[in-house]
Design a protein around this motif. Sequence first.
Motif, PDB file in Angstrom:
ATOM      1  N   ALA A  42       0.860  -1.191   0.000  1.00 16.32           N
ATOM      2  CA  ALA A  42       0.000   0.000   0.000  1.00 16.32           C
ATOM      3  C   ALA A  42       0.891   1.235   0.000  1.00 16.32           C
ATOM      4  N   GLY A  44       0.448   5.560   0.707  1.00 15.76           N
ATOM      5  CA  GLY A  44      -0.433   6.654   1.087  1.00 15.76           C
ATOM      6  C   GLY A  44      -0.035   7.912   0.338  1.00 15.76           C
ATOM      7  N   GLY A  46       2.985   9.127   0.181  1.00 17.59           N
ATOM      8  CA  GLY A  46       4.383   9.091  -0.262  1.00 17.59           C
ATOM      9  C   GLY A  46       5.277  10.006   0.556  1.00 17.59           C
ATOM     10  N   ARG A  47       4.926  10.229   1.816  1.00 19.95           N
ATOM     11  CA  ARG A  47       5.743  11.124   2.670  1.00 19.95           C
ATOM     12  C   ARG A  47       6.862  10.386   3.400  1.00 19.95           C
ATOM     13  N   ALA A  48       6.891   9.058   3.318  1.00 24.89           N
ATOM     14  CA  ALA A  48       8.082   8.361   3.802  1.00 24.89           C
ATOM     15  C   ALA A  48       9.221   8.841   2.905  1.00 24.89           C
ATOM     16  N   THR A 111      -1.438   9.822   5.391  1.00 26.02           N
ATOM     17  CA  THR A 111      -2.714   9.114   5.548  1.00 26.02           C
ATOM     18  C   THR A 111      -2.754   8.383   6.893  1.00 26.02           C
ATOM     19  N   GLY A 114      -0.633   5.297   6.513  1.00 22.71           N
ATOM     20  CA  GLY A 114       0.801   5.585   6.617  1.00 22.71           C
ATOM     21  C   GLY A 114       1.207   5.889   8.053  1.00 22.71           C
ATOM     22  N   HIS A 121       5.427   9.423  15.361  1.00 20.45           N
ATOM     23  CA  HIS A 121       5.544  10.119  16.650  1.00 20.45           C
ATOM     24  C   HIS A 121       5.450  11.624  16.415  1.00 20.45           C
ATOM     25  N   MET A 165       5.644  -1.034   8.521  1.00 19.75           N
ATOM     26  CA  MET A 165       5.958  -0.427   7.221  1.00 19.75           C
ATOM     27  C   MET A 165       5.255  -1.136   6.055  1.00 19.75           C
ATOM     28  N   ILE A 171      -4.032  -1.883   5.257  1.00 20.07           N
ATOM     29  CA  ILE A 171      -4.860  -1.379   6.360  1.00 20.07           C
ATOM     30  C   ILE A 171      -6.086  -0.720   5.735  1.00 20.07           C
ATOM     31  N   TYR A 394      15.406   5.282  11.866  1.00 17.52           N
ATOM     32  CA  TYR A 394      13.953   5.241  11.609  1.00 17.52           C
ATOM     33  C   TYR A 394      13.697   4.785  10.175  1.00 17.52           C
TER      34      TYR A 394
HETATM   35  C1  LIG Z   1       7.910  17.016   6.260  1.00 19.28           C
HETATM   36  C2  LIG Z   1       7.775  15.664   6.923  1.00 19.28           C
HETATM   37  C3  LIG Z   1       7.764  15.614   8.301  1.00 19.28           C
HETATM   38  C4  LIG Z   1       7.628  14.377   8.936  1.00 19.28           C
HETATM   39  N1  LIG Z   1       7.628  14.358  10.297  1.00 19.28           N
HETATM   40  C5  LIG Z   1       7.502  13.186  10.947  1.00 19.28           C
HETATM   41  C6  LIG Z   1       7.446  13.155  12.368  1.00 19.28           C
HETATM   42  O1  LIG Z   1       7.539  14.193  13.046  1.00 19.28           O
HETATM   43  N2  LIG Z   1       7.287  11.940  12.969  1.00 19.28           N
HETATM   44  C7  LIG Z   1       7.163  10.790  12.244  1.00 19.28           C
HETATM   45  O2  LIG Z   1       7.026   9.720  12.858  1.00 19.28           O
HETATM   46  N3  LIG Z   1       7.221  10.787  10.897  1.00 19.28           N
HETATM   47  C8  LIG Z   1       7.373  11.965  10.235  1.00 19.28           C
HETATM   48  N4  LIG Z   1       7.396  11.978   8.866  1.00 19.28           N
HETATM   49  C9  LIG Z   1       7.277  10.700   8.138  1.00 19.28           C
HETATM   50  C10 LIG Z   1       5.822  10.347   7.786  1.00 19.28           C
HETATM   51  O3  LIG Z   1       4.951  10.698   8.832  1.00 19.28           O
HETATM   52  C11 LIG Z   1       5.715   8.836   7.603  1.00 19.28           C
HETATM   53  O4  LIG Z   1       6.611   8.406   6.628  1.00 19.28           O
HETATM   54  C12 LIG Z   1       4.313   8.358   7.177  1.00 19.28           C
HETATM   55  O5  LIG Z   1       4.337   6.955   7.121  1.00 19.28           O
HETATM   56  C13 LIG Z   1       3.903   8.898   5.827  1.00 19.28           C
HETATM   57  O6  LIG Z   1       2.549   8.550   5.568  1.00 19.28           O
HETATM   58  P1  LIG Z   1       2.030   8.423   4.061  1.00 19.28           P
HETATM   59  O7  LIG Z   1       0.545   8.363   4.062  1.00 19.28           O
HETATM   60  O8  LIG Z   1       2.651   9.461   3.222  1.00 19.28           O
HETATM   61  O9  LIG Z   1       2.567   6.988   3.716  1.00 19.28           O
HETATM   62  P2  LIG Z   1       3.595   6.532   2.560  1.00 19.28           P
HETATM   63  O10 LIG Z   1       4.820   7.357   2.638  1.00 19.28           O
HETATM   64  O11 LIG Z   1       2.913   6.469   1.268  1.00 19.28           O
HETATM   65  O12 LIG Z   1       3.921   5.066   3.093  1.00 19.28           O
HETATM   66  C14 LIG Z   1       4.672   4.883   4.273  1.00 19.28           C
HETATM   67  C15 LIG Z   1       4.537   3.433   4.726  1.00 19.28           C
HETATM   68  O13 LIG Z   1       3.188   3.194   5.103  1.00 19.28           O
HETATM   69  C16 LIG Z   1       2.682   2.074   4.393  1.00 19.28           C
HETATM   70  N5  LIG Z   1       1.250   2.322   4.171  1.00 19.28           N
HETATM   71  C17 LIG Z   1       0.666   3.451   3.733  1.00 19.28           C
HETATM   72  N6  LIG Z   1      -0.670   3.287   3.679  1.00 19.28           N
HETATM   73  C18 LIG Z   1      -0.926   2.028   4.093  1.00 19.28           C
HETATM   74  C19 LIG Z   1      -2.107   1.241   4.227  1.00 19.28           C
HETATM   75  N7  LIG Z   1      -3.321   1.736   3.974  1.00 19.28           N
HETATM   76  N8  LIG Z   1      -1.971  -0.030   4.640  1.00 19.28           N
HETATM   77  C20 LIG Z   1      -0.761  -0.567   4.930  1.00 19.28           C
HETATM   78  N9  LIG Z   1       0.392   0.146   4.842  1.00 19.28           N
HETATM   79  C21 LIG Z   1       0.308   1.415   4.415  1.00 19.28           C
HETATM   80  C22 LIG Z   1       3.494   2.017   3.112  1.00 19.28           C
HETATM   81  O14 LIG Z   1       3.513   0.701   2.577  1.00 19.28           O
HETATM   82  C23 LIG Z   1       4.858   2.452   3.612  1.00 19.28           C
HETATM   83  O15 LIG Z   1       5.562   1.383   4.170  1.00 19.28           O
HETATM   84  C24 LIG Z   1       7.516  13.183   8.172  1.00 19.28           C
HETATM   85  C25 LIG Z   1       7.534  13.247   6.785  1.00 19.28           C
HETATM   86  C26 LIG Z   1       7.657  14.478   6.156  1.00 19.28           C
HETATM   87  C27 LIG Z   1       7.670  14.533   4.654  1.00 19.28           C
END
Ligand SMILES: Cc1cc2nc3c(=O)[nH]c(=O)nc-3n(C[C@H](O)[C@H](O)[C@H](O)COP(=O)(O)OP(=O)(O)OC[C@H]3O[C@@H](n4cnc5c(N)ncnc54)[C@H](O)[C@@H]3O)c2cc1C
Length: 440
Positions: A42, A44, A46-48, A111, A114, A121, A165, A171, A394
């Motif tokens: 999956a 979300g 793409g903020r990882a 999301t 994510g 945290h 991850m 989910i 991390y």
């Molecule tokens: C500017 C910035 C600041 C940030 N600050 C913090 C912070 O303070 N603390 C912190 O902990 N993180 C922080 N992050 C990281 C971010 O919160 C995590 O990487 C989060 O997972 C991103 O969510 P996403 O929806 O973009 O998921 P994605 O980046 O698209 O995916 C991240 C992971 O989640 C999995 N995933 C996504 N959706 C699902 C689903 N529906 N089911 C199963 N797995 C799924 C993906 O497979 C992948 O492994 C920050 C990122 C940025 C860009």
Amino acid sequence: MTAATVKQTLAGWGRYPQVASQVARPDRYAEVAAWAREASLARGMGRAYGDAAISAGGTTVLMTRLNRFISFDADSGLLRAEAGVTLDEILQVVMAQGWFLPVTPGTRYVTLGGAIAADVHGKNHHHVGSFSAFVQSFELFTPAGALTCSASENVEAFNATVGGMGMTGLIGEVTLQLKRIQSGNMLVQHLPAPDLATALALMDSPEHDDEYTVAWIDCLAGGKHLGRSVFMRGHHAEGPLTAGPGPARLKLPVNLPTLALNRYSVKAFNAFYYRWEGRKQKSFHCDIAPFFYPLDGIRDWNRLYGKPGFVQYQFLLPPETAAAGLKSVLERLAKSGNASFLAVLKRFGPGGSGLMSFPAPGYTLALDLPLRHDTLALLDTLDAVVLEHGGRVYLAKDARLAASNLVRMYPQLDEWRRIRATLDPDRLFVSALGQRLEMC
Ligand SMILES: Cc1cc2nc3c(=O)[nH]c(=O)nc-3n(C[C@H](O)[C@H](O)[C@H](O)COP(=O)(O)OP(=O)(O)OC[C@H]3O[C@@H](n4cnc5c(N)ncnc54)[C@H](O)[C@@H]3O)c2cc1C
């Protein structure tokens, strides 16, 4: 029958690495179960930063159209929504009704899925723990079928999925307990810390503690100024309730030239920022957005690092070794000439139940580093320092850690592997990160 897929090049927020992928974008919840039988990851928002949201092969399922709210109880703050709902979308609905996220990362463009998969945290980890502590339950779609997971139901699957991850399945719907707020205002104070010891002392001191604390570090300051910081603390204040944060007003329209962020420009910025922010020692009010999400104000700010992209190196060190380990990392960084524009220090409290969750007691430092010819080699040397001091990296930020180091950083990896294998025996759910780190 699942919907068609398209070819697309995917990357994380750091834009490194970039991988040609097969992508599906379902828009009906009923499709999720079918995708769980044939998809491989999956994705979300793409903020990882690195390769966590890129699949190692097979199909990547974009969850962002699965973003329906199912219910929200404005008396109890209990929200039920599909996993593709973003934290921003939640804030737009709940803030005016006096509710906020119990834990929020530094961007609201992530999301629910994510946030759970990375067990994110915030600046309040030392008081409340990570995101999963507030997740009452979620639906998990695995190749073998769907499960409802919570701290009391399918507990093993819950603990392997929070921080897992994305490699235990998709989910689906999530039930989350929100946090009551009295207003859309924060009461904030910034204090200058001339060196690392003062910054750590401020973070530790009960007198300076607050609901949320964080320190911005000038990682180019050396000698007696090593670790010079601006310590920031704040809490939700009284006042009128407000709507959720507005959209970004600025946008970075193009990639900046690679040389724009260099040792000299960052040094000049850091010196200015330390003086400017450190001067505001009186408490002041500010909105939610600049306190929690300063970077969300500029759309596509990741283009600041130019075409090659950047890596974020975020690590954790336990309390006993944190001062020595942070000093060693900052010294190596300053000596290398790699300039981290953003360096953020936070304190963590006890870890949660997630087997692969990042947080544990100690301090975490996040560094954004432009990708230069020597950046990856520098990070290998920082891994050695982190390991020597009993720390970990991390995974939501990672793009380059070696598999041999993972097991030393995450002692519950084998237990996680065992549970994961029961949920996905044919290893369908594997990200590029999972493949690189030999997790599955
Ligand atoms: C500017 C910035 C600041 C940030 N600050 C913090 C912070 O303070 N603390 C912190 O902990 N993180 C922080 N992050 C990281 C971010 O919160 C995590 O990487 C989060 O997972 C991103 O969510 P996403 O929806 O973009 O998921 P994605 O980046 O698209 O995916 C991240 C992971 O989640 C999995 N995933 C996504 N959706 C699902 C689903 N529906 N089911 C199963 N797995 C799924 C993906 O497979 C992948 O492994 C920050 C990122 C940025 C860009």
